[in-house]
Every structure is written in C-alpha cells, then in structure tokens.
Design a protein around this motif. Structure first.
Motif, short mmCIF file in Angstrom:
data_model
loop_
_atom_site.label_atom_id
_atom_site.label_comp_id
_atom_site.label_asym_id
_atom_site.label_seq_id
_atom_site.Cartn_x
_atom_site.Cartn_y
_atom_site.Cartn_z
N PRO A 38 -8.72 3.60 16.85
CA PRO A 38 -7.43 3.61 16.16
C PRO A 38 -7.28 4.81 15.24
CG PRO A 38 -8.90 2.03 15.13
CD PRO A 38 -9.60 2.51 16.36
N ASN A 39 -6.06 5.24 15.04
CA ASN A 39 -5.75 6.25 14.02
C ASN A 39 -4.43 5.86 13.39
OD1 ASN A 39 -3.46 7.87 15.46
ND2 ASN A 39 -5.08 7.77 17.00
N ASN A 40 -4.41 5.73 12.10
CA ASN A 40 -3.20 5.33 11.38
C ASN A 40 -2.76 6.43 10.42
OD1 ASN A 40 -2.86 2.71 12.47
ND2 ASN A 40 -4.44 1.90 11.11
N TYR A 41 -1.46 6.43 10.18
CA TYR A 41 -0.90 7.27 9.11
C TYR A 41 -1.17 8.76 9.36
CZ TYR A 41 -1.51 2.52 7.39
OH TYR A 41 -1.54 1.16 7.29
N ASP A 42 -1.94 9.43 8.48
CA ASP A 42 -2.11 10.89 8.58
C ASP A 42 -3.47 11.27 9.17
OD1 ASP A 42 -3.64 9.96 6.48
OD2 ASP A 42 -3.24 11.66 5.18
N GLU A 43 -4.06 10.40 9.99
CA GLU A 43 -5.42 10.64 10.47
C GLU A 43 -5.49 11.60 11.65
OE1 GLU A 43 -7.02 6.79 11.23
OE2 GLU A 43 -7.41 6.37 9.11
N GLN A 86 7.49 22.10 17.83
CA GLN A 86 7.65 23.25 16.94
C GLN A 86 8.26 22.87 15.59
OE1 GLN A 86 6.21 26.02 18.04
NE2 GLN A 86 5.79 24.83 19.90
N GLU A 87 8.76 21.66 15.47
CA GLU A 87 9.41 21.25 14.23
C GLU A 87 8.37 21.12 13.11
OE1 GLU A 87 12.40 17.76 12.49
OE2 GLU A 87 11.58 17.60 14.52
N PRO A 88 8.65 21.65 11.93
CA PRO A 88 7.70 21.53 10.82
C PRO A 88 7.44 20.07 10.46
CG PRO A 88 9.38 23.17 10.34
CD PRO A 88 9.83 22.46 11.58
N VAL A 89 6.18 19.76 10.24
CA VAL A 89 5.77 18.40 9.89
C VAL A 89 5.06 18.43 8.54
CG1 VAL A 89 4.29 16.45 10.50
CG2 VAL A 89 5.59 17.63 12.28
N SER A 90 5.52 17.59 7.63
CA SER A 90 4.87 17.45 6.33
C SER A 90 4.31 16.04 6.22
CB SER A 90 5.88 17.72 5.21
OG SER A 90 6.93 16.76 5.25
N ILE A 91 3.67 15.76 5.10
CA ILE A 91 3.12 14.43 4.85
C ILE A 91 3.86 13.84 3.66
CG2 ILE A 91 1.09 13.08 4.26
CD1 ILE A 91 0.93 14.29 7.03
N ARG A 92 4.40 12.64 3.84
CA ARG A 92 5.12 11.97 2.76
C ARG A 92 4.46 10.64 2.43
NH1 ARG A 92 11.65 12.73 2.87
NH2 ARG A 92 11.68 15.00 3.00
N GLU A 93 4.44 10.32 1.19
CA GLU A 93 3.93 9.02 0.77
C GLU A 93 5.03 7.97 0.87
OE1 GLU A 93 2.20 9.24 -3.10
OE2 GLU A 93 0.31 10.08 -2.34
N GLU A 94 4.68 6.81 1.42
CA GLU A 94 5.62 5.71 1.58
C GLU A 94 4.93 4.41 1.18
OE1 GLU A 94 8.75 5.85 2.24
OE2 GLU A 94 8.95 7.94 2.92
N ARG A 95 5.69 3.51 0.60
CA ARG A 95 5.18 2.20 0.23
C ARG A 95 5.48 1.23 1.37
NH1 ARG A 95 1.32 1.04 -3.51
NH2 ARG A 95 1.63 -0.98 -4.50
N ARG A 135 0.85 -1.19 0.00
CA ARG A 135 0.00 0.00 0.00
C ARG A 135 0.89 1.25 0.00
NH1 ARG A 135 -3.74 -3.15 -0.66
NH2 ARG A 135 -5.58 -3.42 0.70
N THR A 136 0.42 2.29 -0.66
CA THR A 136 1.04 3.60 -0.54
C THR A 136 0.24 4.38 0.50
OG1 THR A 136 1.81 3.61 -2.82
CG2 THR A 136 1.64 5.74 -1.72
#
Length: 563
Positions: free
Chosen positions: A166-171, A182-191, A125-126
């Motif tokens: 439950p909450n997974n990934y970017d939920e 305070q660190e910037p957080v982005s969302i990255r796709e991973e396989r 899954r991506t």
C-alpha cells in the motif's frame, strides 16, 4: 444443516468492459465454484457490484471526454453483456446480473461508516495529499501516478499493482497527475477521518493465523510482510466530488474513500441478490448470527484491499459481521506474455472470442485450465485452439462416437456397473471434491483432472470396456464438468441425465444415455457463435453509450469532476 455460502468477486470498476484477463480471475472462478456448491446441495449467494465511486472512473471519463456517470452507466451495461456472454451466473433468476448503484446503495454505505463514527472508531488526522495546482484536484488512487516506495515500479495511488504494497497520501515518489503528467503537483495538508489499522493488530494476527494456511503462497507472503511492520491508517473520508458524500461534520464536503465502500457494497449486493426484501436491513445476510461462510475472490494486486483493509472494516464493527474464511487470489493472466492493458489496447474481450465463433463452453474450459492461480500464465489464440482441440474437443467427439457404437442395438434396459468401475468413480469424486476445498482450492487442477478422465474414458472405450462401466464414468465426467461446460450440461439435463454432486454410493446399475455433443462443429469451433449478439459490435456500442446523454439521475452522487 449446510452453512449458507456467500461468494464475493472483487467489485469491477466501470471504466470500460471486462477483458479475458479479468474473466480468467475471480469472475469465472467464482461462477464455477458457485455452480459446484449448488450441485452439491449447498445454499449459495454469488454476487458482486460495480465500483462506481473509484477515481479510475473519473480519470477514464476525462480521457474519453465524457462524464463519470455516463461512463459508469455504459461500462456497467458492457460488463453485464460480457458476464452473460460467458455464462457468469450472478444473481440467479433475475434479468439483471449486477445490482444498481442507487439511493439504497448510498444509504448502505452511509449507514456502514456512520456506525463506525458513532462507535468512536474513527480518528481525525492531518495528512499530506498531492494536489494538481492548475486543475485544483486532490490526487489519489487512479488520479495519481509515481514510483512505488517499496519496489520502485510505476504505481497508482493506493497500492502497487506489482508488489501489492500500500501507499497512502504523499508516499509515492515523484507524484504526478494521470490526467496531465506535466501539471505542477504540490503537497497540501488536509484534515480527514481515518480508521487506525494498527489498533486491530491482535485480532488481525489471530484471524490470519487461522485462515492463511488456506491461502496461496504469494498473497500469504504479502500479508505476512504487511503484518511485520506498522500498519497504515485507512482513509475513510477524502476531499472529492465523485462518490458518496461523507456524513460527518468535521469533514464536510468530503466523500467516503472509494475503497471503504467495498464492504457495505458487498453487503448490499448480497441483500439485492436474495430478493431485495425491504423489511430486511442491507447487511442482514452478513450478520454473525446468520452463520454464513464468506469467501472473497480477487487478484493479487487487490490483496491489501480485499485481504487486509476490508477485514479491518469488518473487525471495527465488533462481533456484528462474519469474516472471510478464505480469500481465493489469482495472479496476472497475460496476453502474448505481456499484461492486458486497456490504455495500450493490448487486450481481448471475452465477447470478442464468442463473436469470432469460440463456443463459450470451449472458452470456459480453456480459461479454467490455464488461469493464473499461483503464477502468471499466458493466453494466445493459437494455444486456445490447440489445447482445446487436443484436450477436449477431439477426445470428446471420439468418445461420443465410441459410445454410440457400444450402445447400438441396445434395448435401453439398465446396465450393470462393476465394483471396479464404482471404485474408480468414487475415487474421481473424492479427488475433484478436494479441488474445491479451501485449503487446496484449484479450478485449474479440477479442469486438468477432467481432461485426464476424458482421455481415460476414451482409452477404455477403445479397449472394449463394458458399456455400464463406461456410462458410469461418463456420468461422472458430465456431472463434474457441468460447472465449466454449462451449455453441454444443459443439454445433458434436458436428456434426463442426473448431474447432482451430492455424496452417496455409486449405483450398481445405470440407464443408457448418449453423450451430449459439445457445441462445436465436426472439426473444431462452430461456424455460428453461441448467442451471438444482434446488436452493433461491443466496442462500437460501448463508445456510443458513453457518448450518449446521461440520464438526469446519475448512478452515484456527482457534484463535479474533481476528486
């Protein structure tokens, strides 16, 4: 032949010591249950193992300025001391209570997930994972914080402690790093590789239709809610460097998702607790053909993981493994009406109370009486002193004095037990035995009934009950309280008193005996604590262990601190 029982407590995370809130949950309950089963003649394996791969170890180590391996090693030693201090009798007959997280352990985890991959159970899954831009760290579980998408409460990744969802990934809402909010957080796709939970819906519904009538209402309600909606995929591999390396080419460089380790870890712990026979596979005792009965003990906040996710991991192996016949789930035990919190230093460790002079029999009784089975309950030092003196210490002392007076001058010949007393003892046994049946399991109710029986015996002694009848009731009190009052039970056994709980008629005669005194002073807690440590205070020794140099071989695979 009685089926063998396997009791598994939720695997403790070695990012610190255990506090009273932990102990009042699966560890004390499982220990009391295991001691009861052994006294009743049932073969029992009672075990757990530290959850070294959890991201909470990584996060806590970073905050303490040490490595995950050092923190895990020091925490495991502290957890063992605490369990031993409360007489939590994991893995009987061995000096070491907790199995080592070693190469054999990692082999077990690898074999377990590799079998799922070989059987075609896993899917690629991506997914979208939060990513800390400056530190270059993928965020999940203990490394991630935000708002629960179901109830809005503050939550780590994986599952919400408050509502259990439950909450997974970017939920998570407003995801942030727990190490640096305070660190910037982005969302990255991973396989990654996942195990699709939805594919096992029919088996899950059939299983829960059978077992949830034996569950407590709150966790049962959560399971029903989760089954009423589409079920999530279980991550099997995730990007990270702390944990067991995932053995799959499509996800090279990833690790096995820490929560997936619980089942092979528990199988390995069961193998280890039964003698570590190298000729037996790590999962031998969990094989379906062994016919064991499996019981999980955990908190409500782990209902999703230990109730649903772990069950799917077993189902995915087909008919190979046993499945849990019961999940004994506790609620939160609060301290001064607020959650125990290591980060806020709002906690009391069990060993602290013992070192303060609270005998462990007294502490075990109080925790058994007040533990949070169906609703949150509260611990205070004042209530510990008040309740135990009123419901255990004072009546026990008075009853012992009354028995001594009743037996004064007796020649030691067996005394008759009336039919009425035999019936009372048999009724008490039936009532207490029901407290340990899956559908009505309640250590708190058993402790309360024993307290009531103690009060009844004191009244009978004051009313001049025949010594034989009084002794029959006392023998039942000692036998049924033995799983809780472990040091008092040991004194009773040393005096030749039979504490077995096997079913059978109540004898019509009984040999006289004296009531063993509780390990307390004449007016309350002992001035000298039982088994007080001769080492440095727990907190000081723990911090020293954390900061000491780690051995060359880490307890688990460590590539770097990123996960």
């Amino acid at each position: 032949m009685t089926r063998p029982r396997i009791l598994i407590a939720a695997t403790p995370t070695p990012n610190g010591d255990l506090h009273v809130g932990h102990l009042a949950g699966p560890y004390l309950v499982g220990d009391i249950y295991a001691r009861y089963l052994r006294a009743a003649g049932a073969p029992v394996t009672w075990t757990t193992i530290t959850d070294d791969s959890q991201t909470y170890v990584v996060a806590s180590a970073a905050r303490k300025g040490t490595s995950p391996a050092r923190l895990a090693a020091a925490s495991t030693a502290a957890i063992e001391r605490t369990l031993r201090g409360l007489a939590i009798e994991l893995t009987r007959g061995t000096e070491q209570l907790l199995p080592p997280v070693d190469a054999r352990y990692r082999e077990a985890v690898t074999e377990f997930v590799a079998a799922l991959h070989a059987a075609g159970r896993l899917r690629e899954r991506t997914v979208r994972l939060p990513y800390a831009e400056q530190s270059g760290r993928h965020l999940y579980d203990g490394l991630l914080t935000g708002g629960c998408p179901a109830c809005g409460a503050g939550s780590n990744g994986g599952a919400c402690e408050d509502c259990g969802t439950p909450n997974n990934y970017d939920e998570l809402r407003d995801p942030r790093s727990t190490l640096d909010p305070q660190e910037p957080v982005s969302i990255r796709e991973e396989r990654i590789l996942v195990l699709p939970m939805e594919e096992y819906r029919a088996e899950l519904e059939a299983h829960f239709a059978e077992v949830t009538p034996r569950w407590r209402p709150h966790p049962k309600q959560l399971i029903e809610q989760l089954l009423s909606r589409p079920l999530p995929d279980i991550p099997v591999t995730v990007p990270g460097g702390w944990g067991v390396p995932a053995p799959f080419a499509p996800t090279a460089g990833q690790i096995v998702y820490p929560w997936v380790e619980a089942m092979p870890a528990s199988m390995y712990a069961t193998w280890w607790a039964n003698g570590q026979d190298p000729a037996l596979p790590y999962d031998h005792y969990w094989r379906a053909e062994q016919g064991a009965e499996l019981v999980f003990l955990h908190g409500f906040d782990n209902t999703y993981h230990w109730g649903l996710l772990d069950l799917v991991l077993l189902l995915a192996h087909g008919d190979r493994y046993i499945r849990p016949s019961a999940n004994v789930v506790n609620e939160f035990y609060e301290l001064e009406h607020a959650k125990f919190s290591t980060s806020r230093n709002h906690l009391i460790r069990g060993t602290e109370l013992i070192e303060e002079g609270v005998p462990r029999d007294v502490l075990r009784f109080h925790l058994a009486l007040t533990l949070p089975e169906r609703a949150r309950t509260n611990f205070t030092r004042a209530e510990l002193a008040l309740l135990t003196d009123r419901q255990l210490i004072a009546p026990w002392r008075e009853l012992g004095d009354a028995l001594d007076a009743a037996l004064a001058g007796h020649d030691g010949a067996p005394l008759p037990v009336s039919a009425a007393a035999q019936a009372r003892v048999a009724a008490l046994a039936a009532e207490l035995r029901a407290s340990f049946e899956p559908g009505a399991f309640s250590v708190a109710r058993a402790a309360a009934r024993l307290s009531e029986h103690l009060a009844e015996l004191r009244e009978q002694a004051a009313a001049g009950t025949e010594p034989g009848d009084l002794l029959a009731g006392l023998r039942a009190l000692l036998a049924w309280s033995a799983p809780i009052l472990v040091d008092t039970a040991e004194a009773a056994r040393a005096a030749g008193i039979d504490l077995g709980l096997t079913a059978g008629p109540v004898p019509d005669k009984i040999a006289p005996f004296r009531l063993p005194r509780l390990p307390v002073g004449p007016t309350g807690f002992a001035a000298t604590p039982i088994e007080a440590s001769t080492e440095a205070p727990i907190e000081a020794s723990f911090e020293a262990s954390v900061n000491a140099k780690a051995p060359v071989e880490a307890l688990v695979q460590e590539k770097d601190d990123r996960s």
